[in-house]
Design a protein around this motif. Structure first.
Motif, PDB file in Angstrom:
ATOM      1  N   HIS A 124       0.828  -1.195   0.000  1.00  0.00           N
ATOM      2  CA  HIS A 124       0.000   0.000   0.000  1.00  0.00           C
ATOM      3  C   HIS A 124       0.868   1.251   0.000  1.00  0.00           C
ATOM      4  N   ALA A 125       0.425   2.268  -0.702  1.00  0.00           N
ATOM      5  CA  ALA A 125       1.100   3.569  -0.711  1.00  0.00           C
ATOM      6  C   ALA A 125       0.144   4.614  -1.252  1.00  0.00           C
ATOM      7  N   GLU A 126       0.273   5.805  -0.741  1.00  0.00           N
ATOM      8  CA  GLU A 126      -0.516   6.951  -1.199  1.00  0.00           C
ATOM      9  C   GLU A 126      -2.020   6.668  -1.160  1.00  0.00           C
ATOM     10  N   GLY A 127      -2.435   5.899  -0.152  1.00  0.00           N
ATOM     11  CA  GLY A 127      -3.842   5.583   0.011  1.00  0.00           C
ATOM     12  C   GLY A 127      -4.376   4.547  -0.962  1.00  0.00           C
ATOM     13  N   LEU A 128      -3.487   3.828  -1.662  1.00  0.00           N
ATOM     14  CA  LEU A 128      -3.897   2.870  -2.686  1.00  0.00           C
ATOM     15  C   LEU A 128      -3.401   1.470  -2.359  1.00  0.00           C
ATOM     16  N   ASP A 129      -4.187   0.467  -2.747  1.00  0.00           N
ATOM     17  CA  ASP A 129      -3.749  -0.916  -2.694  1.00  0.00           C
ATOM     18  C   ASP A 129      -3.076  -1.204  -4.028  1.00  0.00           C
ATOM     19  N   ALA A 151      -1.581  -3.735  -5.251  1.00  0.00           N
ATOM     20  CA  ALA A 151      -1.761  -5.063  -5.838  1.00  0.00           C
ATOM     21  C   ALA A 151      -3.190  -5.311  -6.295  1.00  0.00           C
ATOM     22  N   ASP A 152      -4.072  -4.369  -6.060  1.00  0.00           N
ATOM     23  CA  ASP A 152      -5.476  -4.507  -6.466  1.00  0.00           C
ATOM     24  C   ASP A 152      -5.566  -4.371  -7.987  1.00  0.00           C
ATOM     25  N   PRO A 153      -6.274  -5.287  -8.670  1.00  0.00           N
ATOM     26  CA  PRO A 153      -6.442  -5.136 -10.121  1.00  0.00           C
ATOM     27  C   PRO A 153      -6.980  -3.767 -10.528  1.00  0.00           C
ATOM     28  N   ALA A 154      -7.733  -3.126  -9.628  1.00  0.00           N
ATOM     29  CA  ALA A 154      -8.269  -1.806  -9.944  1.00  0.00           C
ATOM     30  C   ALA A 154      -7.166  -0.764 -10.110  1.00  0.00           C
ATOM     31  N   PHE A 155      -6.018  -0.987  -9.454  1.00  0.00           N
ATOM     32  CA  PHE A 155      -4.899  -0.050  -9.582  1.00  0.00           C
ATOM     33  C   PHE A 155      -4.399  -0.007 -11.026  1.00  0.00           C
ATOM     34  N   PHE A 156      -4.475  -1.138 -11.733  1.00  0.00           N
ATOM     35  CA  PHE A 156      -3.967  -1.246 -13.101  1.00  0.00           C
ATOM     36  C   PHE A 156      -5.038  -0.981 -14.155  1.00  0.00           C
ATOM     37  N   ALA A 157      -6.313  -1.108 -13.788  1.00  0.00           N
ATOM     38  CA  ALA A 157      -7.380  -1.217 -14.775  1.00  0.00           C
ATOM     39  C   ALA A 157      -7.407  -0.058 -15.765  1.00  0.00           C
ATOM     40  N   ASP A 158      -7.366   1.168 -15.283  1.00  0.00           N
ATOM     41  CA  ASP A 158      -7.522   2.315 -16.172  1.00  0.00           C
ATOM     42  C   ASP A 158      -6.350   2.472 -17.141  1.00  0.00           C
ATOM     43  N   SER A 159      -5.231   1.829 -16.852  1.00  0.00           N
ATOM     44  CA  SER A 159      -4.042   1.983 -17.697  1.00  0.00           C
ATOM     45  C   SER A 159      -3.909   0.888 -18.741  1.00  0.00           C
ATOM     46  N   LEU A 160      -4.858  -0.031 -18.804  1.00  0.00           N
ATOM     47  CA  LEU A 160      -4.753  -1.164 -19.714  1.00  0.00           C
ATOM     48  C   LEU A 160      -5.762  -1.123 -20.853  1.00  0.00           C
ATOM     49  N   ASP A 161      -6.429   0.004 -21.029  1.00  0.00           N
ATOM     50  CA  ASP A 161      -7.405   0.165 -22.099  1.00  0.00           C
ATOM     51  C   ASP A 161      -6.665   0.426 -23.414  1.00  0.00           C
ATOM     52  N   ALA A 173       6.871   0.871  -1.881  1.00  0.00           N
ATOM     53  CA  ALA A 173       5.981  -0.286  -1.777  1.00  0.00           C
ATOM     54  C   ALA A 173       5.742  -0.923  -3.138  1.00  0.00           C
ATOM     55  N   PHE A 174       5.721  -0.116  -4.198  1.00  0.00           N
ATOM     56  CA  PHE A 174       5.532  -0.707  -5.524  1.00  0.00           C
ATOM     57  C   PHE A 174       6.796  -1.428  -5.978  1.00  0.00           C
ATOM     58  N   ALA A 175       7.965  -0.894  -5.620  1.00  0.00           N
ATOM     59  CA  ALA A 175       9.214  -1.597  -5.938  1.00  0.00           C
ATOM     60  C   ALA A 175       9.256  -2.947  -5.232  1.00  0.00           C
ATOM     61  N   THR A 180       7.114  12.582 -10.464  1.00  0.00           N
ATOM     62  CA  THR A 180       7.640  12.739  -9.105  1.00  0.00           C
ATOM     63  C   THR A 180       7.017  13.932  -8.389  1.00  0.00           C
ATOM     64  N   ARG A 181       6.424  14.858  -9.145  1.00  0.00           N
ATOM     65  CA  ARG A 181       5.802  16.027  -8.511  1.00  0.00           C
ATOM     66  C   ARG A 181       4.645  15.586  -7.620  1.00  0.00           C
ATOM     67  N   PRO A 182       4.491  16.203  -6.441  1.00  0.00           N
ATOM     68  CA  PRO A 182       3.391  15.803  -5.549  1.00  0.00           C
ATOM     69  C   PRO A 182       2.016  15.951  -6.176  1.00  0.00           C
ATOM     70  N   ASP A 183       1.845  16.892  -7.100  1.00  0.00           N
ATOM     71  CA  ASP A 183       0.530  17.129  -7.698  1.00  0.00           C
ATOM     72  C   ASP A 183       0.309  16.337  -8.979  1.00  0.00           C
ATOM     73  N   ALA A 184       1.195  15.377  -9.258  1.00  0.00           N
ATOM     74  CA  ALA A 184       1.071  14.599 -10.487  1.00  0.00           C
ATOM     75  C   ALA A 184      -0.108  13.644 -10.371  1.00  0.00           C
ATOM     76  N   ASP A 185      -1.167  13.925 -11.088  1.00  0.00           N
ATOM     77  CA  ASP A 185      -2.328  13.036 -11.042  1.00  0.00           C
ATOM     78  C   ASP A 185      -3.052  12.938 -12.379  1.00  0.00           C
ATOM     79  N   GLU A 186      -2.567  13.669 -13.403  1.00  0.00           N
ATOM     80  CA  GLU A 186      -3.227  13.598 -14.694  1.00  0.00           C
ATOM     81  C   GLU A 186      -2.817  12.324 -15.426  1.00  0.00           C
ATOM     82  N   ALA A 187      -3.681  11.862 -16.321  1.00  0.00           N
ATOM     83  CA  ALA A 187      -3.394  10.679 -17.109  1.00  0.00           C
ATOM     84  C   ALA A 187      -2.341  11.014 -18.163  1.00  0.00           C
TER      85      ALA A 187
END
Length: 368
Positions: A20-25, A27-37, A53-55, A322-329
Motif C-alpha cells: 500500500h502507498a498513497e492511500g492505494l492498494d 496489488a489490487d487489479p483496480a490499480f492497473f485497470a484504467d491503464s490497460l485500455d 511499496a511498488f518496488a 515525481t511532482r506531488p501534484d502529479a495526477d493527470e493521465a
C-alpha cells in the motif's frame, strides 16, 4: 512505526501484509485497470514510479519470478570469472565453471554484513558500498579470476563454501546470459539465432527514470507481433534509419539496425533511476579479429547517442510523475501498454503469501 525508527534492525519486505502507498492498494487489479485500455493507453498511477511499496511488489511479482538478462557470456570468458547482478532486493552472481558452463548463486552476503540495514538502503536507492555488493548496493564490474582461481575480492560473493549458497537458474541465451531466481524455472524462450557479441564488454549508462519508463522509451515503435514473453516492433532511429525492436519481459530491449543489434539490459538502481547495461551484437561474420577498433568505437558512439535520444522522454516523464501534484493521465506507447499488461498479470498470478519470513534475513541487530 516510521521507516527511520524501523531501520534500527532488519526491515523485511512483508508481502503477507500487502503493498500500500498513497492511500492505494497497489496489488489490487483496480490499480492497473484504467491503464490497460488499448483504446487510450496511459501510464500507471504515479505511485508505480515513485513508491517503495511498488518496488517491493515488483520484487515479489517480477524480479524473483522472471528470466532476467544480466550481461554477455563474453564478459566472463575464463574459468572462475564472476559477473554480479542485483535483481530487485537480491544480490546474485554468475560464475564460469572449469568445464566452461555457467553457475548462478545468491551472494554470500545479502545485507552487506551491516549490523543493521542502513536507512539509505531501504529508501529504494542502491548504495555504493565499499565493503561488499549486497542486495542493496550497486554491482561492481566483472571480477576476472586470478592465476590460481577465485580472488580475495570474490569472497563476499562466494564465501568459503560457494556450493552451499542458494542456487539461481542460469542459461546462456545466444551471446547473452539470463538468470531466474527460481532454480526450477522452465527455460526461457529460444534466443534470436545467428547473433554473437561484437565486443567482450558491456558499457553502462544511467538515467533518472523508473525502469518501466526506460523500457517503453527504448522500445518506442509500432507493434507488429508478440509472443508470451516478448513484443516485437518496427521503428526508426533518431537518424531516420529503419529499425526492428524487441522487448523481452521484463528487462531486455533489442534494437536491430545497420546490420547490428544493440542489447540493452535494464536494472533499477533507485525508484526513479535505471542503469542500462549495453552490449553490441551482430551476425557471426562481423565478429572477426580484424574488426577495426575505430569502427567498433564508431558503433558504440552511434548506439549510445541513440539510447540517449530515446531515454530523454523517459527522464522527462519521471520528473513529471515525481511532482506531488502529479495526477493527470499520461499517454503511453505500444511497448508501455504491453509491459503494464504483463506486470499486472504477474501481480495477479503470484502465489498468496503464507510465509512471513523473508527469503534472506538475519535476526534483528545481528551481523552475518
Amino acid at each position: 512505526m516510521s521507516l527511520a525508527a524501523a531501520t534500527a534492525g532488519f526491515v523485511p519486505d512483508r508481502p503477507d501484509l500487502g503493498h500500500h502507498a498513497e492511500g492505494l492498494d497497489l496489488a489490487d487489479p483496480a490499480f492497473f485497470a484504467d491503464s490497460l485500455d488499448p483504446r487510450a493507453p496511459r501510464l500507471l498511477p504515479p505511485a508505480a514510479y515513485r513508491a517503495l511499496a511498488f518496488a517491493e511488489l515488483e520484487d515479489d511479482a517480477v524480479w524473483t519470478r522472471s528470466w532476467l538478462a544480466i550481461g554477455l557470456g563474453a564478459e566472463i570468458p575464463a574459468a572462475d570469472d564472476l559477473l554480479p547482478f542485483t535483481a530487485g532486493h537480491h544480490g546474485l552472481h554468475v560464475q564460469r565453471t572449469a568445464e566452461g558452463g555457467l553457475v548462478g548463486r545468491f551472494n554470500k552476503a545479502q545485507h552487506g554484513g551491516c549490523r543493521a540495514v542502513p536507512l539509505q538502503c531501504r529508501t529504494g536507492t542502491k548504495t555504493r558500498c565499499s565493503f561488499t555488493a549486497c542486495g542493496y548496493s550497486r554491482d561492481g564490474a566483472v571480477l576476472p579470476a586470478g592465476l590460481e582461481g577465485p580472488t580475495p575480492a570474490m569472497h563476499q560473493y562466494l564465501g568459503l563454501r560457494p556450493e552451499r549458497l542458494l542456487p539461481v537458474a542460469v542459461r546462456a541465451w545466444g551471446p547473452m546470459v539470463r538468470i531466474n531466481l527460481d532454480p526450477e524455472a522452465a527455460p526461457p524462450a529460444a534466443a534470436p539465432e545467428g547473433l554473437v557479441a561484437l565486443a567482450g564488454e558491456t558499457r553502462r549508462a544511467e538515467y533518472a527514470a523508473n525502469w518501466k519508463l526506460a523500457a517503453q522509451a527504448l522500445a518506442e515503435g509500432d507493434r507488429f507481433a508478440q509472443a508470451p514473453e516478448s513484443l516485437h516492433l518496427t521503428g526508426r532511429l533518431a537518424t531516420g534509419e529503419a529499425a526492428s525492436l524487441a522487448l523481452h519481459f521484463p528487462n531486455l530491449v533489442l534494437i536491430e539496425a545497420r546490420g547490428e543489434t544493440c542489447a540493452v539490459m535494464l536494472q533499477p538502481t533507485a525508484l526513479g533511476q535505471t542503469l542500462l547495461r549495453i552490449g553490441l551484437l551482430g551476425p557471426q561474420g562481423r565478429a572477426t579479429p580484424d574488426l577495426e577498433v575505430s569502427l567498433l568505437e564508431a558503433s558504440w558512439d552511434a548506439w549510445l547517442a541513440e539510447i540517449a535520444a530515446r531515454m530523454a522522454p523517459a527522464v522527462a516523464a519521471q520528473a513529471a510523475l515525481t511532482r506531488p501534484d502529479a495526477d493527470e493521465a499520461v499517454p503511453t506507447n505500444a511497448a508501455g501498454l504491453w509491459l503494464q499488461a504483463n506486470l499486472a498479470a504477474r501481480v495477479r498470478a503470484r502465489p498468496a503469501a503464507t510465509d512471513t519470513q523473508p527469503l534472506y534475513a538475519t535476526a534483528q541487530g545481528r551481523g552475518c
